[in-house]
Design a protein around this motif. Sequence first.
Motif, PDB file in Angstrom:
ATOM      1  N   ASP A   7       0.830  -1.207   0.000  1.00 30.31           N
ATOM      2  CA  ASP A   7       0.000   0.000   0.000  1.00 30.31           C
ATOM      3  C   ASP A   7       0.867   1.260   0.000  1.00 30.31           C
ATOM      4  N   THR A   8       1.987   1.218   0.709  1.00 34.40           N
ATOM      5  CA  THR A   8       2.877   2.375   0.783  1.00 34.40           C
ATOM      6  C   THR A   8       3.554   2.634  -0.559  1.00 34.40           C
ATOM      7  N   VAL A   9       4.082   1.605  -1.179  1.00 41.69           N
ATOM      8  CA  VAL A   9       4.720   1.756  -2.489  1.00 41.69           C
ATOM      9  C   VAL A   9       3.719   2.314  -3.495  1.00 41.69           C
ATOM     10  N   ALA A  10       2.522   1.763  -3.525  1.00 42.28           N
ATOM     11  CA  ALA A  10       1.510   2.214  -4.480  1.00 42.28           C
ATOM     12  C   ALA A  10       1.172   3.687  -4.271  1.00 42.28           C
ATOM     13  N   LEU A  11       0.917   4.079  -3.036  1.00 35.57           N
ATOM     14  CA  LEU A  11       0.506   5.459  -2.767  1.00 35.57           C
ATOM     15  C   LEU A  11       1.632   6.448  -3.030  1.00 35.57           C
ATOM     16  N   VAL A  12       2.828   6.147  -2.567  1.00 33.94           N
ATOM     17  CA  VAL A  12       3.947   7.080  -2.725  1.00 33.94           C
ATOM     18  C   VAL A  12       4.261   7.296  -4.203  1.00 33.94           C
ATOM     19  N   LEU A  13       4.353   6.247  -4.975  1.00 29.07           N
ATOM     20  CA  LEU A  13       4.669   6.403  -6.394  1.00 29.07           C
ATOM     21  C   LEU A  13       3.587   7.183  -7.135  1.00 29.07           C
ATOM     22  N   ALA A  39       8.564  16.620   0.202  1.00 30.60           N
ATOM     23  CA  ALA A  39       9.355  16.109   1.332  1.00 30.60           C
ATOM     24  C   ALA A  39       8.483  15.963   2.571  1.00 30.60           C
ATOM     25  N   ILE A  40       7.552  16.893   2.761  1.00 27.33           N
ATOM     26  CA  ILE A  40       6.598  16.780   3.866  1.00 27.33           C
ATOM     27  C   ILE A  40       5.601  15.668   3.564  1.00 27.33           C
ATOM     28  N   GLY A  41       5.179  15.596   2.316  1.00 25.93           N
ATOM     29  CA  GLY A  41       4.165  14.625   1.918  1.00 25.93           C
ATOM     30  C   GLY A  41       4.624  13.185   1.976  1.00 25.93           C
ATOM     31  N   ALA A  42       5.893  12.924   1.676  1.00 26.08           N
ATOM     32  CA  ALA A  42       6.376  11.536   1.637  1.00 26.08           C
ATOM     33  C   ALA A  42       6.193  10.829   2.982  1.00 26.08           C
ATOM     34  N   PRO A  43       6.655  11.411   4.096  1.00 23.28           N
ATOM     35  CA  PRO A  43       6.417  10.723   5.379  1.00 23.28           C
ATOM     36  C   PRO A  43       4.926  10.598   5.706  1.00 23.28           C
ATOM     37  N   LEU A  44       4.144  11.609   5.333  1.00 21.06           N
ATOM     38  CA  LEU A  44       2.699  11.512   5.571  1.00 21.06           C
ATOM     39  C   LEU A  44       2.081  10.392   4.747  1.00 21.06           C
ATOM     40  N   MET A  45       2.574  10.234   3.514  1.00 22.05           N
ATOM     41  CA  MET A  45       2.063   9.147   2.683  1.00 22.05           C
ATOM     42  C   MET A  45       2.422   7.793   3.288  1.00 22.05           C
TER      43      MET A  45
END
Length: 142
Positions: A7-13, A39-45
């Motif tokens: 789920d993380t890989v799918a959402l981040v990409l 950069a803020i969004g990546a950890p939130l994702m």
Amino acid sequence: MRAFIADTVALVLFFTVLGALNEHYVAGMAWSEVARSRAIGAPLMVLTARPYGVWRDWLMPGLTPPLPRLATDALSLLIFQVPIYAAILWLGGASGAGILKGAAVFSLMMMVVGRPYGVWLDFVRARFGLGPGGMKPMTLGD
């Protein structure tokens, strides 16, 4: 753990690319602001990807049918992701007008990309040996 990673890989990409384009071309953010918001969004994702997957998997059986998967995927993204995205824009330095405009366009984008993202999510999950979501209740431990 596989479900969390998938789920993380799918959402981040998917949403790093989509968000960056929206922030620059619609919200009018400079590329340096886009980089900061991503950069803020990546950890939130990373923090929200699996909860979104659980949310979508919980919502799908209750709404599909009577709603088609197209509408359910769009609705699940709209309700879950738009408030998070507005916060990312704010933290990234967008103006009030930029936040409203960016979030409004992002809302429309969620309606358009809801199903493509649902298909992408199911595709990535399959690569991790997981079944498609929304067919049965799932838990954080899946």
